[in-house]
Scaffold this motif. Structure first.
Motif, PDB file in Angstrom:
ATOM      1  N   LEU A  36     -35.802  45.771  33.316  1.00 50.40           N
ATOM      2  CA  LEU A  36     -36.570  46.766  32.581  1.00 50.40           C
ATOM      3  C   LEU A  36     -37.069  46.111  31.301  1.00 50.40           C
ATOM      4  CD1 LEU A  36     -37.568  49.662  32.052  1.00 50.40           C
ATOM      5  CD2 LEU A  36     -35.543  49.937  30.653  1.00 50.40           C
TER       6      LEU A  36
ATOM      7  N   ASP B  30     -39.018  46.812  27.851  1.00 52.27           N
ATOM      8  CA  ASP B  30     -39.281  47.963  26.993  1.00 52.27           C
ATOM      9  C   ASP B  30     -39.789  47.456  25.644  1.00 52.27           C
ATOM     10  OD1 ASP B  30     -37.343  50.967  26.600  1.00 52.27           O
ATOM     11  OD2 ASP B  30     -39.010  50.258  25.393  1.00 52.27           O
TER      12      ASP B  30
ATOM     13  N   TYR C  92     -43.803  52.221  34.127  1.00 53.42           N
ATOM     14  CA  TYR C  92     -43.152  53.531  34.057  1.00 53.42           C
ATOM     15  C   TYR C  92     -43.745  54.388  32.956  1.00 53.42           C
ATOM     16  CZ  TYR C  92     -39.423  56.961  33.642  1.00 53.42           C
ATOM     17  OH  TYR C  92     -38.724  58.129  33.576  1.00 53.42           O
TER      18      TYR C  92
ATOM     19  N   GLU D 178     -43.018  50.781  28.917  1.00 52.17           N
ATOM     20  CA  GLU D 178     -41.915  50.324  29.759  1.00 52.17           C
ATOM     21  C   GLU D 178     -42.394  49.956  31.147  1.00 52.17           C
ATOM     22  OE1 GLU D 178     -38.387  52.900  30.249  1.00 52.17           O
ATOM     23  OE2 GLU D 178     -39.279  53.975  28.577  1.00 52.17           O
TER      24      GLU D 178
ATOM     25  N   PHE E 223     -40.630  48.400  35.056  1.00 48.95           N
ATOM     26  CA  PHE E 223     -39.552  47.819  35.855  1.00 48.95           C
ATOM     27  C   PHE E 223     -40.126  46.672  36.692  1.00 48.95           C
ATOM     28  CE2 PHE E 223     -37.875  52.138  35.256  1.00 48.95           C
ATOM     29  CZ  PHE E 223     -36.556  51.858  34.922  1.00 48.95           C
TER      30      PHE E 223
ATOM     31  N   LYS F 208     -31.723  50.544  38.420  1.00 52.20           N
ATOM     32  CA  LYS F 208     -32.642  50.845  37.317  1.00 52.20           C
ATOM     33  C   LYS F 208     -31.907  51.500  36.154  1.00 52.20           C
ATOM     34  CE  LYS F 208     -36.463  51.316  40.537  1.00 52.20           C
ATOM     35  NZ  LYS F 208     -35.694  51.499  41.795  1.00 52.20           N
ATOM     36  N   THR F 209     -30.954  52.392  36.481  1.00 54.94           N
ATOM     37  CA  THR F 209     -30.229  53.078  35.414  1.00 54.94           C
ATOM     38  C   THR F 209     -29.387  52.075  34.616  1.00 54.94           C
ATOM     39  OG1 THR F 209     -30.163  55.031  36.815  1.00 54.94           O
ATOM     40  CG2 THR F 209     -28.711  55.027  34.917  1.00 54.94           C
TER      41      THR F 209
ATOM     42  N   LYS G 219     -31.582  50.069  32.344  1.00 53.06           N
ATOM     43  CA  LYS G 219     -31.883  50.832  31.137  1.00 53.06           C
ATOM     44  C   LYS G 219     -30.768  50.662  30.113  1.00 53.06           C
ATOM     45  CE  LYS G 219     -35.399  53.981  31.310  1.00 53.06           C
ATOM     46  NZ  LYS G 219     -36.266  54.320  30.165  1.00 53.06           N
TER      47      LYS G 219
ATOM     48  N   SER H 241     -30.953  47.252  28.600  1.00 58.25           N
ATOM     49  CA  SER H 241     -32.050  47.055  27.646  1.00 58.25           C
ATOM     50  C   SER H 241     -31.692  47.620  26.273  1.00 58.25           C
ATOM     51  CB  SER H 241     -33.341  47.687  28.162  1.00 58.25           C
ATOM     52  OG  SER H 241     -33.333  49.076  27.964  1.00 58.25           O
ATOM     53  N   LYS H 242     -30.895  48.700  26.272  1.00 65.19           N
ATOM     54  CA  LYS H 242     -30.478  49.265  24.975  1.00 65.19           C
ATOM     55  C   LYS H 242     -29.581  48.281  24.233  1.00 65.19           C
ATOM     56  CE  LYS H 242     -32.107  53.645  25.360  1.00 65.19           C
ATOM     57  NZ  LYS H 242     -31.432  54.792  25.976  1.00 65.19           N
TER      58      LYS H 242
ATOM     59  N   TRP I 224     -29.995  57.363  30.993  1.00 64.29           N
ATOM     60  CA  TRP I 224     -31.297  57.775  31.553  1.00 64.29           C
ATOM     61  C   TRP I 224     -31.053  58.840  32.620  1.00 64.29           C
ATOM     62  CZ3 TRP I 224     -34.103  55.137  36.058  1.00 64.29           C
ATOM     63  CH2 TRP I 224     -35.446  55.486  36.087  1.00 64.29           C
TER      64      TRP I 224
ATOM     65  N   THR J 165     -27.884  59.607  39.477  1.00 63.16           N
ATOM     66  CA  THR J 165     -27.578  58.870  38.247  1.00 63.16           C
ATOM     67  C   THR J 165     -26.155  58.309  38.319  1.00 63.16           C
ATOM     68  OG1 THR J 165     -29.095  60.210  36.954  1.00 63.16           O
ATOM     69  CG2 THR J 165     -27.321  59.129  35.747  1.00 63.16           C
TER      70      THR J 165
END
Length: 432
Positions: free
Chosen positions: A4, A6, A98, A102, A104, A144-145, A148, A151-152, A185, A225
């Motif tokens: 991801l 961002d 996205y 952002e 993916f 993907k989750t 995310k 990436s944080k 997410w 999720t």
DNA sequence: TCTGGGGTCCTAGGACCC
DNA sequence: TCTGGGGTCCTAGGACCC
């Protein structure tokens, strides 16, 4: 593996590329009509400026602080985004964009071994920064989750050098234990409050719930999720080339009371919707117009009205969509209110090449003329500027003294807007 | 005085069909 | 008195995303 990518504080970063004096300062970007804060620099976040803060409260809440406020410049942000995305596409062809800031990327496992995926990510972030000026953070993980989440971490800690990889079970557990469930997410404010009330604070706590109670409390989306956090890839981002609903709406700088004023705005929204339809090569079957009063004004009568018109046959031309939107406006409009916001929604989209006609429809020759006219107008507006050619209903009556007719967009406030550095030759940056 | 905009997905419940 | 079973479609509302 998914990466991801961002953009860090996207709108603020776009502004800083062309105005480096803003580096290191508290900067906020405002919504249309300079209404409220939609983007903040890390310095502004550190001061405690909340997202969504009404602009007029900024000076009251932060007296004596130097905070630079800018109107939003979506032309600039859209162009900068396109530059970043084209670089990403060149690096990893399987890309899903996205949002404006952002994307993916899917990394084929054959191509990237565990050891060099981190170096690849760091190099990509450095390249985007060097070539476009935009700072980006990259998270790499099997779902993907989790990407995310990664990436944080990449954003928060400089030690990651803009790229964090969650690839082992040990790293997954460690990251999730440190990660607040509210930041996951797919878990919004409501659900987060309920989970926290039940003592579930970290993403790791959430993964330790049993699947059935997750499904009961949060339906299948919540369960997805949960699965993703366990490392099982199950959120498919479908490439939806055709949006099913297209909406154009705005708040007004001042409240409107007359049908004529509203009609100018509605015509402009309808034409914008028709343009978006043509861009994605679809036609719409329904046109909805909605109007609402200012919910913050307790002292005024409140109302929120809408009306939907089913078109006799799918349409994409400015005249057809606008005529329906104005008819819907006349159906729902009531006297005695001050209108603050309005919009047009077109829905029931179908591909433009599946055109069908009906006996009740606009005569076919006229429909074809309308369609051709709109396509020509698109070309003219593309080369000469957005509002060069439009329906008269989207313009106000000419000012008697100047003889000039203004459009709805002329009335939107953006007094603090930066120049169109990258898209208008008159605004091109000068090097002294 | 002044408070953004544009989407998607899921579910429940009603209408309707045979 | 007793009142079936299975399906689709549509809509409104809630929740979420950036």
């Amino acid at each position: 593996m998914y990466a991801l990518v961002d953009c860090d504080n996207c709108y603020v970063s776009c502004e800083r590329v062309f105005n480096p004096a803003l580096e290191g300062k508290a900067v906020v970007v405002l919504s249309n009509n300079d209404g409220c804060v939609v983007a903040r620099s890390p310095e502004a976040k550190a001061l405690g400026v909340p997202e969504g803060l009404p602009f007029y409260q900024l000076a009251e809440r932060f007296p004596g602080k130097e905070i630079h406020a800018l109107s939003s410049n979506y032309t600039l942000y859209g162009d900068m985004s396109a530059r970043v995305m084209s670089l990403l596409r060149a690096s990893a062809p399987d890309i899903f964009i996205y949002s404006i800031d952002e994307a993916f990327l899917t990394l084929p496992s054959s191509q990237y071994s565990d050891t060099d995926v981190k170096a690849w990510g760091e190099a990509l972030a450095a390249k985007v920064r060097r070539w476009t000026g935009m700072p980006v953070s990259i998270g790499i993980a099997p779902t993907k989750t989790l990407a995310k989440v990664a990436s944080k971490f990449a954003k928060r800690y400089a030690g990651y050098r803009k790229c964090c990889v969650i690839d082992t079970e040990e790293r997954r557990q460690k990251a999730l234990a440190m990660f607040p469930v509210a930041d996951v997410w797919g878990i919004g404010r409501r659900t987060a409050m309920r989970l926290e009330a039940a003592g579930i604070r970290s993403a790791l706590d959430f993964t330790q719930m049993d699947a059935e109670s997750v499904r009961r409390a949060m339906t299948v989306t919540g369960l997805r999720t949960w699965q993703e956090l366990h490392g099982r890839d199950c959120i498919a981002l479908e490439h939806l080339p055709r949006k099913q609903t297209i909406c154009t709406s705005r708040s007004f700088p001042k409240m409107l009371t007359t049908r004529d004023e509203l009609a100018v705005a509605i015509s402009s929204f309808a034409a914008r919707c028709a343009f978006k339809l043509r861009q994605q090569r679809s036609m719409a079957q329904y046109v909805t117009t909605f109007i609402s009063t200012n919910p913050f004004r307790d002292d005024l009568a409140q109302s929120s009205l809408s009306h939907t018109i089913a078109l006799p046959a799918p349409a994409l031309s400015d005249p057809e969509i606008t005529a329906a939107a104005l008819r819907a406006l006349d159906t729902c409009l009531r006297k005695g209110y001050q209108w603050k916001r309005a919009g047009v929604v077109v829905s029931g989209t179908v591909p433009a090449d599946e055109m069908q006609t009906s006996f009740l429809d606009t005569p076919i020759e006229l429909k074809q003329k309308f369609t051709k006219l709109s396509l020509v107008a698109d070309k003219v507006n593309h080369s000469l500027g957005d509002e060069s050619l439009q329906l008269a209903s989207a313009m106000r009556a000419p000012d008697p003294t100047t003889g000039k007719a203004t459009t709805f967009r002329n009335s939107i406030l953006h007094t603090l807007r930066s120049p169109f550095y990258t898209t208008d030759i008159r605004d091109i940056i000068e090097v002294m």
